[in-house]
Write an enzyme that holds these catalytic residues in place. Sequence first.
Site, mmCIF file in Angstrom:
data_model
loop_
_atom_site.group_PDB
_atom_site.id
_atom_site.type_symbol
_atom_site.label_atom_id
_atom_site.label_comp_id
_atom_site.label_asym_id
_atom_site.label_seq_id
_atom_site.Cartn_x
_atom_site.Cartn_y
_atom_site.Cartn_z
ATOM 1 N N GLY A 34 31.876 64.005 -8.876
ATOM 2 C CA GLY A 34 30.847 63.738 -7.916
ATOM 3 C C GLY A 34 31.208 64.160 -6.404
ATOM 4 O O GLY A 34 30.390 64.763 -5.785
ATOM 5 N N THR A 35 32.376 64.184 -6.116
ATOM 6 C CA THR A 35 33.051 64.646 -4.955
ATOM 7 C C THR A 35 32.797 66.078 -4.741
ATOM 8 O O THR A 35 32.069 66.613 -3.671
ATOM 9 C CB THR A 35 34.526 64.204 -4.754
ATOM 10 O OG1 THR A 35 34.419 62.782 -4.759
ATOM 11 C CG2 THR A 35 35.006 64.960 -3.452
ATOM 12 N N THR A 73 36.425 78.654 -15.359
ATOM 13 C CA THR A 73 36.082 78.183 -16.685
ATOM 14 C C THR A 73 35.919 77.092 -17.013
ATOM 15 O O THR A 73 36.242 76.044 -16.330
ATOM 16 C CB THR A 73 37.223 78.735 -17.460
ATOM 17 O OG1 THR A 73 37.583 80.022 -17.420
ATOM 18 C CG2 THR A 73 37.291 78.567 -18.914
ATOM 19 N N SER A 80 27.953 61.857 -11.666
ATOM 20 C CA SER A 80 29.663 61.812 -12.148
ATOM 21 C C SER A 80 29.664 61.337 -13.362
ATOM 22 O O SER A 80 29.006 60.296 -13.793
ATOM 23 C CB SER A 80 30.065 61.174 -10.777
ATOM 24 O OG SER A 80 31.609 60.871 -11.334
ATOM 25 N N GLN A 129 26.158 56.616 -8.293
ATOM 26 C CA GLN A 129 26.158 55.059 -8.618
ATOM 27 C C GLN A 129 24.746 54.819 -9.319
ATOM 28 O O GLN A 129 24.709 53.611 -9.888
ATOM 29 C CB GLN A 129 26.361 53.987 -7.397
ATOM 30 C CG GLN A 129 27.726 54.206 -6.884
ATOM 31 C CD GLN A 129 28.887 53.716 -7.882
ATOM 32 O OE1 GLN A 129 28.587 52.986 -8.917
ATOM 33 N NE2 GLN A 129 30.069 53.869 -7.396
ATOM 34 N N ASN A 179 27.730 52.311 -2.945
ATOM 35 C CA ASN A 179 28.590 52.185 -4.023
ATOM 36 C C ASN A 179 29.284 50.745 -3.513
ATOM 37 O O ASN A 179 29.708 50.158 -4.381
ATOM 38 C CB ASN A 179 29.886 53.001 -3.860
ATOM 39 C CG ASN A 179 30.235 53.766 -2.527
ATOM 40 O OD1 ASN A 179 29.493 54.229 -1.971
ATOM 41 N ND2 ASN A 179 31.552 53.460 -2.414
ATOM 42 N N CYS A 187 38.179 54.869 -3.093
ATOM 43 C CA CYS A 187 38.819 55.761 -2.236
ATOM 44 C C CYS A 187 39.405 55.232 -1.065
ATOM 45 O O CYS A 187 40.171 55.828 -0.371
ATOM 46 C CB CYS A 187 37.848 56.879 -1.970
ATOM 47 S SG CYS A 187 36.627 57.065 -3.391
HETATM 48 N N1 PLP Z 1 29.576 59.150 -4.311
HETATM 49 C C1 PLP Z 1 29.371 57.803 -4.606
HETATM 50 C C2 PLP Z 1 28.405 57.011 -4.297
HETATM 51 C C3 PLP Z 1 30.717 57.233 -5.155
HETATM 52 O O1 PLP Z 1 30.704 55.906 -5.589
HETATM 53 C C4 PLP Z 1 31.663 57.871 -5.872
HETATM 54 C C5 PLP Z 1 33.011 57.440 -6.504
HETATM 55 O O2 PLP Z 1 33.493 56.491 -6.296
HETATM 56 C C6 PLP Z 1 31.749 59.513 -5.454
HETATM 57 C C7 PLP Z 1 30.723 59.921 -4.652
HETATM 58 C C8 PLP Z 1 32.861 60.369 -5.654
HETATM 59 O O3 PLP Z 1 32.777 60.586 -7.134
HETATM 60 P P1 PLP Z 1 33.901 61.112 -8.031
HETATM 61 O O4 PLP Z 1 34.982 60.173 -8.179
HETATM 62 O O5 PLP Z 1 33.470 61.641 -9.544
HETATM 63 O O6 PLP Z 1 34.404 62.348 -7.149
#
Ligand code: PLP
Length: 381
Positions: free
Chosen positions: A69-70, A235, A197, A177, A149, A323
């Site tokens: 997701g990041t 890849t 994600s 989310q 989140n 995080c």
């Molecule tokens: N965006 C939101 C709202 C999230 O809750 C998260 C993960 O906690 C992320 C982005 C990041 O996703 P990933 O852990 O797959 O990098």
Amino acid sequence: MIYLDHNATTPLDRRVLEAMMPYLENGWGNPSSPYRFGNRSRGAVERARGRIAECAGCAPEEIVFTSCGTESDNLALRGVALALRPKGNHIVTTAIEHHAVLATCRALEAEGFRVTRLPVDADGVVDLGRLERALSPGTILISVMHANNETGVIEPVGEIARLARERGICLHTDAVQTAGKLPQPIGALGADLVSFSGHKIYGPKGSGGLFIRRNTPLRPVLTGGLQENGFRAGTENVAAIVGLAEAYVLAAETAREESGRLRGLRDRLEAGVLSSIPKATVNGAAAGRIPNTTNISFESVDGESVVLGLDLEGICISTGSACSTGEPEPSHVLTAMGLSPKQAQGSVRISLGKSTREQDVDAAVEALARTVVRLRSISSV
Ligand code: PLP
């Protein structure tokens, strides 16, 4: 162990693991290789793309696979910013985004972009009037998350999409989310770019994707080969992509029914906490929220101590974003909602999931009550 931190991550569904195994054991060919062994991997990637597109309500070529997701958030923000730099340099976002968006915006600011961070109201919802007033002819991108989140509060992405469309501004939403968790397909949210994600929906960690509406201006961030339609060099992680698709389909199939079940359990949890623990408040309670999440503040306790207290009883909850664990700062989401730093630090997030049953919720309520009473009796907060 009772696991109530599904917004941080979820366990891998056994069916997802089974779908992935052939591509870890035998089908490890490079999807870009021209021979049949490579073609089999290419076929698996394209089938996965098609399956996700069907759930998302979009065309397969509008799905780009990323590593998480990041990365999807980075690709959306940086990709549009770089593509549209000649047109303008203004980005509008909110004060409550995930760090993946906030930190990317800070980095873009250092590269000469101007960023407006919109405040939210006491329930954590962005004010559409403020958003509209923030837009200018130089605005190239709006990024507002679908659901937060930490609190689960849902933002009015559909209405924001209308404002953005009228002005020809790109809209990104971080649906990490909600994608696969809420019944609404991400392609129908109205945004031009939507991040998702795998590991929030019982898929593998290190898997993710970005919906990119056809004709959205976007420059790749990773440069190299022409994989993923030229949007994401490297890849493909075939097994992770296959797992992400399996997880997405499984989640989407049960999203409606599971949402109702989780809402019932979440309401039971909140009612239990509010009736057994004095001076407790549910944050964002008056707003629309994703059904699995609650964020609760307890007066005169430290949230981190509550998390550790519950851990001693075998229950996993969190103080907020995984995080941010270890960050001394109070949650930027809760302080943006008007909580004092002290109130924000007295808060915990509980997020339910597929394995959660009534008895887990009841055990959590009892453990919270015991822990909060004990902490308050020795509190200096
Ligand atoms: N965006 C939101 C709202 C999230 O809750 C998260 C993960 O906690 C992320 C982005 C990041 O996703 P990933 O852990 O797959 O990098």
